[in-house]
Write a protein that holds these residues in place. Structure first.
Motif, mmCIF file in Angstrom:
data_model
loop_
_atom_site.group_PDB
_atom_site.id
_atom_site.type_symbol
_atom_site.label_atom_id
_atom_site.label_comp_id
_atom_site.label_asym_id
_atom_site.label_seq_id
_atom_site.Cartn_x
_atom_site.Cartn_y
_atom_site.Cartn_z
ATOM 1 N N GLU A 63 0.837 -1.200 0.000
ATOM 2 C CA GLU A 63 0.000 0.000 0.000
ATOM 3 C C GLU A 63 0.874 1.254 0.000
ATOM 4 O OE1 GLU A 63 -2.763 -0.330 3.253
ATOM 5 O OE2 GLU A 63 -3.885 -1.947 2.271
ATOM 6 N N PHE A 105 -6.184 -4.734 -3.067
ATOM 7 C CA PHE A 105 -5.166 -5.303 -2.187
ATOM 8 C C PHE A 105 -5.743 -6.506 -1.453
ATOM 9 C CE2 PHE A 105 -4.259 -0.804 -2.551
ATOM 10 C CZ PHE A 105 -2.889 -0.758 -2.734
ATOM 11 N N VAL A 111 -0.869 -5.627 -3.574
ATOM 12 C CA VAL A 111 -1.691 -5.540 -4.786
ATOM 13 C C VAL A 111 -1.886 -6.926 -5.376
ATOM 14 C CG1 VAL A 111 -1.770 -4.690 -7.173
ATOM 15 C CG2 VAL A 111 -0.900 -3.208 -5.353
#
Length: 121
Positions: A63, A105, A111
């Motif tokens: 993230e 995510f 991801v």
């Protein structure tokens, strides 16, 4: 000689337009690009969003890495499966046609998918 110079200018212009168009086509697909051109769009992006940054996002990025490329998302939603979150970097200004840009995510904060598409309303 003058004719060759003119041809080179035209050729350079065509190549430059092709590069710009192919960048857009690669992100939204041919149909999305044609629909956006033909029907119009009113996409609003998050402040730091860029197509270049979006293309740079790859599976397994954290993230924090995505934030560094794209800034803060416009919206964060928990996925329906409860197995992660989705970040949206675009929306419609008036509930109309717009370009979708989302990153998903997994529960590990990495991801696993990204979406670039065109939404028709």
């Amino acid at each position: 000689m003058r004719r060759i110079g003119g041809c080179l200018v035209v050729l350079s212009s065509v190549v430059a337009c092709g590069v710009v168009l192919s960048n857009r086509v690669l992100l939204d697909g041919i149909s999305g690009s044609l629909l956006a051109w033909g029907m119009g769009e009113d996409t609003v992006y998050s402040p730091k969003y860029s197509d270049r940054g979006f293309r740079a996002v790859s599976p397994s990025m954290s993230e924090e890495e995505v934030r560094a490329l794209l800034g803060e998302p416009m919206d964060i939603k928990e996925l329906s499966t409860g197995s992660g979150v989705g970040w949206s970097f675009s929306r419609s200004a008036s509930k109309n046609n717009y370009r979708i840009r989302t990153i998903r995510f997994g529960s590990d904060g990495r991801v696993f998918a990204k979406t670039a598409d065109f939404w028709m309303d």
